[in-house]
Each structure stands twice: as structure tokens, then as C-alpha cells.
Scaffold this motif. Structure first.
Motif, PDB file in Angstrom:
ATOM      1  N   ASP A   8      -4.024 -46.810 -24.110  1.00 59.81           N
ATOM      2  CA  ASP A   8      -2.725 -46.675 -24.765  1.00 59.81           C
ATOM      3  C   ASP A   8      -2.779 -47.192 -26.201  1.00 59.81           C
ATOM      4  OD1 ASP A   8      -1.654 -45.591 -22.485  1.00 59.81           O
ATOM      5  OD2 ASP A   8      -0.807 -47.490 -21.762  1.00 59.81           O
ATOM      6  N   PHE A   9      -3.421 -48.372 -26.366  1.00 58.92           N
ATOM      7  CA  PHE A   9      -3.519 -48.945 -27.707  1.00 58.92           C
ATOM      8  C   PHE A   9      -4.361 -48.047 -28.620  1.00 58.92           C
ATOM      9  CE2 PHE A   9      -2.747 -53.105 -25.457  1.00 58.92           C
ATOM     10  CZ  PHE A   9      -1.513 -53.332 -26.022  1.00 58.92           C
ATOM     11  N   GLU A  10      -5.443 -47.528 -28.090  1.00 57.98           N
ATOM     12  CA  GLU A  10      -6.312 -46.691 -28.910  1.00 57.98           C
ATOM     13  C   GLU A  10      -5.611 -45.398 -29.318  1.00 57.98           C
ATOM     14  OE1 GLU A  10      -9.771 -46.332 -26.487  1.00 57.98           O
ATOM     15  OE2 GLU A  10     -10.746 -48.108 -27.360  1.00 57.98           O
ATOM     16  N   GLU A  11      -4.786 -44.837 -28.439  1.00 55.78           N
ATOM     17  CA  GLU A  11      -4.056 -43.623 -28.786  1.00 55.78           C
ATOM     18  C   GLU A  11      -3.037 -43.914 -29.890  1.00 55.78           C
ATOM     19  OE1 GLU A  11      -2.555 -39.758 -28.920  1.00 55.78           O
ATOM     20  OE2 GLU A  11      -4.457 -40.622 -28.274  1.00 55.78           O
ATOM     21  N   LEU A  12      -2.332 -45.048 -29.773  1.00 56.61           N
ATOM     22  CA  LEU A  12      -1.395 -45.423 -30.830  1.00 56.61           C
ATOM     23  C   LEU A  12      -2.126 -45.662 -32.149  1.00 56.61           C
ATOM     24  CD1 LEU A  12       1.322 -47.915 -29.483  1.00 56.61           C
ATOM     25  CD2 LEU A  12       1.675 -45.759 -30.679  1.00 56.61           C
ATOM     26  N   ALA A  13      -3.281 -46.321 -32.075  1.00 57.07           N
ATOM     27  CA  ALA A  13      -4.061 -46.594 -33.279  1.00 57.07           C
ATOM     28  C   ALA A  13      -4.520 -45.292 -33.934  1.00 57.07           C
ATOM     29  CB  ALA A  13      -5.253 -47.478 -32.946  1.00 57.07           C
TER      30      ALA A  13
ATOM     31  N   LEU B 136      -2.943 -42.363 -33.805  1.00 60.00           N
ATOM     32  CA  LEU B 136      -1.772 -41.780 -34.457  1.00 60.00           C
ATOM     33  C   LEU B 136      -1.416 -42.542 -35.730  1.00 60.00           C
ATOM     34  CD1 LEU B 136       0.465 -41.161 -31.295  1.00 60.00           C
ATOM     35  CD2 LEU B 136      -0.756 -39.432 -32.636  1.00 60.00           C
ATOM     36  N   ALA B 137      -1.669 -43.832 -35.724  1.00 65.52           N
ATOM     37  CA  ALA B 137      -1.355 -44.666 -36.887  1.00 65.52           C
ATOM     38  C   ALA B 137      -2.447 -44.619 -37.946  1.00 65.52           C
ATOM     39  CB  ALA B 137      -1.143 -46.115 -36.444  1.00 65.52           C
ATOM     40  N   ARG B 138      -3.541 -43.936 -37.643  1.00 62.36           N
ATOM     41  CA  ARG B 138      -4.692 -43.878 -38.551  1.00 62.36           C
ATOM     42  C   ARG B 138      -5.172 -45.281 -38.901  1.00 62.36           C
ATOM     43  NH1 ARG B 138      -2.478 -39.153 -42.707  1.00 62.36           N
ATOM     44  NH2 ARG B 138      -2.095 -37.568 -41.098  1.00 62.36           N
ATOM     45  N   TRP B 139      -5.274 -46.082 -37.858  1.00 69.98           N
ATOM     46  CA  TRP B 139      -5.696 -47.480 -38.014  1.00 69.98           C
ATOM     47  C   TRP B 139      -6.672 -47.801 -36.885  1.00 69.98           C
ATOM     48  CZ3 TRP B 139      -5.082 -52.572 -35.895  1.00 69.98           C
ATOM     49  CH2 TRP B 139      -5.226 -53.617 -36.812  1.00 69.98           C
ATOM     50  N   PRO B 140      -7.974 -47.523 -37.088  1.00 70.30           N
ATOM     51  CA  PRO B 140      -8.949 -47.771 -36.026  1.00 70.30           C
ATOM     52  C   PRO B 140      -8.902 -49.224 -35.561  1.00 70.30           C
ATOM     53  CG  PRO B 140      -9.936 -46.567 -37.844  1.00 70.30           C
ATOM     54  CD  PRO B 140      -8.586 -47.003 -38.308  1.00 70.30           C
ATOM     55  N   LEU B 141      -8.882 -49.424 -34.265  1.00 63.77           N
ATOM     56  CA  LEU B 141      -8.821 -50.790 -33.731  1.00 63.77           C
ATOM     57  C   LEU B 141     -10.083 -51.556 -34.130  1.00 63.77           C
ATOM     58  CD1 LEU B 141      -7.385 -50.435 -30.112  1.00 63.77           C
ATOM     59  CD2 LEU B 141      -6.318 -51.567 -32.064  1.00 63.77           C
ATOM     60  N   PRO B 142      -9.928 -52.687 -34.842  1.00 63.19           N
ATOM     61  CA  PRO B 142     -11.089 -53.507 -35.208  1.00 63.19           C
ATOM     62  C   PRO B 142     -11.494 -54.411 -34.046  1.00 63.19           C
ATOM     63  CG  PRO B 142      -9.113 -54.486 -36.090  1.00 63.19           C
ATOM     64  CD  PRO B 142      -8.673 -53.238 -35.371  1.00 63.19           C
TER      65      PRO B 142
ATOM     66  N   VAL C 144       2.475 -68.739 -47.215  1.00 65.63           N
ATOM     67  CA  VAL C 144       2.074 -67.864 -46.119  1.00 65.63           C
ATOM     68  C   VAL C 144       1.206 -68.664 -45.158  1.00 65.63           C
ATOM     69  CG1 VAL C 144       2.195 -65.789 -47.541  1.00 65.63           C
ATOM     70  CG2 VAL C 144       0.008 -66.975 -47.314  1.00 65.63           C
ATOM     71  N   GLY C 145       1.330 -68.363 -43.873  1.00 62.48           N
ATOM     72  CA  GLY C 145       0.526 -69.011 -42.842  1.00 62.48           C
ATOM     73  C   GLY C 145      -0.467 -68.023 -42.267  1.00 62.48           C
ATOM     74  N   VAL C 146      -1.720 -68.411 -42.204  1.00 60.20           N
ATOM     75  CA  VAL C 146      -2.770 -67.524 -41.716  1.00 60.20           C
ATOM     76  C   VAL C 146      -3.204 -67.988 -40.336  1.00 60.20           C
ATOM     77  CG1 VAL C 146      -5.041 -66.539 -42.176  1.00 60.20           C
ATOM     78  CG2 VAL C 146      -3.533 -67.128 -44.083  1.00 60.20           C
ATOM     79  N   GLY C 147      -3.122 -67.089 -39.362  1.00 60.50           N
ATOM     80  CA  GLY C 147      -3.537 -67.411 -38.000  1.00 60.50           C
ATOM     81  C   GLY C 147      -5.048 -67.386 -37.848  1.00 60.50           C
ATOM     82  N   VAL C 148      -5.505 -67.302 -36.635  1.00 64.90           N
ATOM     83  CA  VAL C 148      -6.946 -67.272 -36.365  1.00 64.90           C
ATOM     84  C   VAL C 148      -7.345 -65.868 -35.920  1.00 64.90           C
ATOM     85  CG1 VAL C 148      -6.994 -69.702 -35.744  1.00 64.90           C
ATOM     86  CG2 VAL C 148      -6.589 -67.990 -33.969  1.00 64.90           C
ATOM     87  N   PRO C 149      -8.596 -65.460 -36.197  1.00 61.79           N
ATOM     88  CA  PRO C 149      -9.052 -64.146 -35.729  1.00 61.79           C
ATOM     89  C   PRO C 149      -9.121 -64.108 -34.205  1.00 61.79           C
ATOM     90  CG  PRO C 149     -10.484 -65.005 -37.475  1.00 61.79           C
ATOM     91  CD  PRO C 149      -9.610 -66.142 -37.032  1.00 61.79           C
ATOM     92  N   VAL C 150      -8.558 -63.061 -33.628  1.00 69.15           N
ATOM     93  CA  VAL C 150      -8.569 -62.871 -32.174  1.00 69.15           C
ATOM     94  C   VAL C 150      -8.812 -61.399 -31.876  1.00 69.15           C
ATOM     95  CG1 VAL C 150      -6.950 -64.782 -31.727  1.00 69.15           C
ATOM     96  CG2 VAL C 150      -6.064 -62.478 -32.126  1.00 69.15           C
ATOM     97  N   GLU C 151      -9.080 -61.075 -30.621  1.00 73.16           N
ATOM     98  CA  GLU C 151      -9.172 -59.670 -30.236  1.00 73.16           C
ATOM     99  C   GLU C 151      -7.813 -58.996 -30.452  1.00 73.16           C
ATOM    100  OE1 GLU C 151     -10.488 -59.377 -26.241  1.00 73.16           O
ATOM    101  OE2 GLU C 151     -12.557 -59.935 -26.705  1.00 73.16           O
TER     102      GLU C 151
END
Length: 446
Positions: A204-209, A211-217, A274-281
Motif C-alpha cells: 500500500d505504501f509503495e503504491e502511494l509512493a 503515485l506521489a513520485r516519491w520512491p520510498l527510501p 526547527v527540530g530534527v528527528g532521528v533517521p528511521v525506516e
């Protein structure tokens, strides 16, 4: 020259003097106008509790400032409603300074996004003029303004209201005429799906990505923004997902965020810290958003400058302690019990000294320099602290507990910890020294 023409010739100078009298009187009227709008228009009740309330307040302040400025100089900021949009200026501390017309144009655009009608917006402008005029009438009676001056003030105020409401309506219609972009729609759906914490399949996430032209990193990092956010270029960077319309605006960046990237984001979005979070999946993006917002709250409570970028990676110990809820509160209540009989000021001073003493590893000269006091004053204070805490200052585990209790304090809890009256809050650091995460454990006897 006729009497009528002589009066007309003197009016600009007369109104310039009136402007000087009115400026300090109108500085606090913005809050009165906002309160009146909230009370009279039910549709604004929820919106004013978030960033949009700040935008409206800024719009009111800009209108008042423009009104007074034009009394002194009728040509001041007199760009036509259809003026060319420019990049907002910034103050020395980095906060946004938008042209008065631009503020109201963006208010109009946001009205459409909030789902309200043009009638609601026009009603708000009429309320603003009514409240401001009541204040001007009181000032006029107190200052002895003539009827000619009051008539001129009324004309100027109504003209400015018509001008700014026209700008806002242009923004509303402009937003309404923009075609729905399927890619933009998909991006909004994707960022919400990734951060709402609900389970979903990878497919589901990959299909939305797609359509959004935003490959899941492989990883994403959240960046929490200080509202209100004014995108100077219209949108967030195309490589990032964004939610700038909620009460807690944020971005999702692919991969890690560098210091240069964070600084550029703050500049292009014209916001405060601005607050920067941590890298996550990607599927754990909600965790990064949560940390980014919490570390931004720490910065706000600590009085960070408007240029600050704060990193969750650097503040993990404080985040852990601040969000341990009732456990941290009980720890503080138990450990600071010896301070219960002190006055509020004495408790605050004692906690400040104890924290500095632990962080400086018992070096009285370093503590004195840090607090701006004489070393002998520090030694006197520490003798009193030793009397209160005794052997706990020499026991490694007890010192560690004291440090945890100190670092769990929010900015306004220092004076009330001994009696347990301070409420535990999300976010916030001591306003005294910013609350670093690497405290040392010092012996009092050094």
C-alpha cells in the motif's frame, strides 16, 4: 487660499502628529480584536488554537501598523492589492517579516484550506474595524481630537479595511482556482499514511509512493517546524514530503538531514527554530516526527534563538527523562524533599547551584564563573547543600539519581519540585543553562 484648501493642506501634518499619539495606544489592540473575532464567529474556535491563529494575529498587527504608518506617511507600504509577491525579509533573529499585503493574501488562501466562506472572512474584517474604531474613539475623546480629524481617521481606516480585505479575497480566489494536482494529492496522502501510526502493508505504501513520485527510501528523518510557516518559494523542497497546514507542521526528508540542509530549510520556510528527528525506516516515520516535535519543544522552553536547529540525536537523555512521566515526577519529589522548607527563590537558587556543581565536577571556581558569583559564595551554598543532602552527594548512585532528577526538570519547575506541585509536561528544559546531556558527577569536597 480658501479656508477649505488651507485645512486640506494642513491635514497631512495634523494626522502625522495623531499617528504618534495613537501608535502606543494601539499596540495591544490586536489581542482584543482576535478575542472579539473568536467570540463572534464560531467557525474560528478550533482554528485559532493552532498556527492559523498566529497568522490571523500577525495579520491584525500588520493592519494596525500599516494604518498608523500611513498617518505619518500616506505613501507608506501603499502597494496595490495586486502587488508583486516577494520573499519575506528576516529580522536579525531570523523571524519572518512579511509585507502587510502578503500576510493578508496568505490569510485568504488559508481560509479556503480551512473550509470557510468569503462571508466569514469579511465578517472578521468588519469586527476588526469595529473594535479598533472603539479604541480610537476613546483615544480621540481623551486627546481632544477635532471632528475633522476623527472624520479623516474613519475614512483612512475604512479604506485600509477595504484594501486588505480585497487582498485576502484575491488570495482566497487564487487558491480556489488552482487545479487539483494528483501528485500533490498523493503526497499528502502518503505523508499522512506514514505518520499517523496506523499499520499498513508495504504494498500500500509503495503504491502511494509511486503515485506521489516519491520512491520510498531506506530511511526518513522528520523535521518539525515552528509555526507559523511561510513558504517563501510556495512549497517545501520537492524531495521532501510536507504537512505545513496542521497545528504542528513538519517535513519528511529521505535519509539523514545535514546541518546545511536544516539551515536552508529554515531559511526557505521562514520560520523559527526547527527540530530534527532521528533517521528511521519509512514505516516508523511517526517515531521520528514525535522526537522532532519533542526536541523542538525543548528548544522553545530553553529560549533558543530563532536561528537554532536542534537535533534529537544530541538530546536523547533529556528526551528520555522528560517523557518518563510519573516516574520522573516521583523521583524529583523523593530526592528534593530536603528542600521543602526553603522559600521559592531559595529552592531555585539551590537547584541551580547543585546542577552547576555536578556538571563542573565540584570545581568551585568553574561553578562561580558559570553562575557569575564569587567562589566563596559557591562554597557557602555548597555547605548548605551538603547539610541538606548529606552522604548522597558522595555516593555514585545517589549523585546519578540527582542528575536524572535535575535533567528531568522543565523550565518552570525548579521552584516547585520540593512540594510536588509542578506538573510533568512534554518538552521543555531549564531556562537557566539550556540543559546539556553530558553531566559530570562531582565530589563536593573538591
Amino acid at each position: 487660499m480658501s479656508t477649505h484648501r488651507a485645512r486640506e493642506a494642513s491635514e497631512p501634518g495634523l494626522l502625522r502628529g495623531v499617528g504618534g499619539i495613537m501608535r502606543p495606544e494601539l499596540e495591544d489592540v490586536a489581542g482584543e480584536i482576535i478575542a472579539a473575532i473568536r467570540a463572534a464567529i464560531p467557525e474560528y474556535q478550533g482554528s485559532f488554537d493552532g498556527p492559523y491563529g498566529r497568522w490571523m494575529t500577525e495579520g491584525v498587527r500588520q493592519a494596525i501598523a500599516l494604518f498608523v504608518d500611513r498617518l505619518a506617511d500616506p505613501a507608506a507600504a501603499s502597494a496595490a492589492p495586486g502587488h508583486t509577491r516577494g520573499t519575506p525579509a528576516r529580522t536579525a533573529r531570523g523571524s519572518a517579516v512579511l509585507d502587510g499585503h502578503e500576510v493578508h493574501r496568505r490569510i485568504g488562501r488559508q481560509e479556503l484550506r480551512e473550509g470557510r466562506s468569503l462571508d466569514t472572512l469579511q465578517h472578521a474584517y468588519r469586527i476588526g474595524v469595529r473594535v479598533a474604531w472603539r479604541r480610537i474613539m476613546l483615544l480621540g475623546r481623551r486627546s481632544g481630537f477635532s471632528s475633522a480629524v476623527m472624520s479623516q481617521l474613519a475614512d483612512r481606516m475604512l479604506a485600509l479595511m477595504d484594501e486588505l480585505s480585497s487582498v485576502a479575497l484575491d488570495g482566497y480566489r487564487e487558491a480556489k482556482s488552482e487545479p487539483a494536482d494528483p501528485v500533490t494529492t498523493a503526497r499528502r496522502r502518503l505523508v499522512r499514511a506514514l505518520t499517523d501510526g496506523r499499520p499498513g502493508s508495504r504494498g500500500d505504501f509503495e503504491e502511494l509512493a509511486r503515485l506521489a513520485r516519491w520512491p520510498l527510501p531506506d530511511t526518513v528523518t522528520a523535521v518539525a517546524l515552528s509555526p507559523p510557516v511561510w513558504p517563501s518559494s510556495g512549497e517545501a523542497p520537492c524531495e521532501m514530503l510536507a504537512d505545513l497546514t496542521g497545528t504542528n507542521p513538519f517535513l519528511l526528508a529521505p535519509g539523514a538531514v545535514t546541518a546545511d540542509e536544516a539551515a536552508r530549510l529554515q531559511a526557505s520556510l521562514v520560520c523559527g527554530p526547527v527540530g530534527v528527528g532521528v533517521p528511521v525506516e519509512p514505516f516508523a516515520a511517526a517515531d521520528s516526527v514525535r522526537l522532532a516535535r519533542r526536541v523542538l519543544a525543548l528548544a522553545g522552553d530553553g529560549g533558543a534563538s530563532a536561528e537554532s536547529v536542534v537535533w534529537a540525536e544530541d538530546r536523547l537523555p533529556e528526551l528520555l527523562l522528560r517523557h518518563s512521566g510519573v516516574v520522573a515526577a516521583q523521583l524529583r519529589r523523593r530526592l528534593f524533599e530536603p528542600l521543602a522548607d526553603l522559600t521559592e527563590r531559595q529552592r531555585e537558587r539551590t537547584i541551580e547551584t547543585l546542577r552547576a556543581w555536578l556538571e563542573e565536577q565540584g570545581n568551585a571556581h568553574a561553578v562561580a564563573e558559570r553562575l557569575g558569583l564569587h567562589p566563596q559564595t559557591i562554597r557557602y551554598r555548597m555547605r548548605r547543600i551538603e547539610e541538606a543532602f548529606g552522604d548522597r552527594l558522595r555516593d555514585a548512585r545517589a549523585r546519578f539519581e540527582l542528575e536524572m532528577a535535575l535533567y528531568s526538570l522543565t523550565g518552570d519547575e525548579g521552584a516547585s519540585v520540593a512540594d510536588g506541585s509542578a506538573a510533568t509536561r512534554d518538552g521543555g528544559v531549564s531556562t537557566r543553562d539550556g540543559g546539556g546531556s553530558g553531566a559530570g558527577s562531582g565530589f563536593v569536597g573538591r
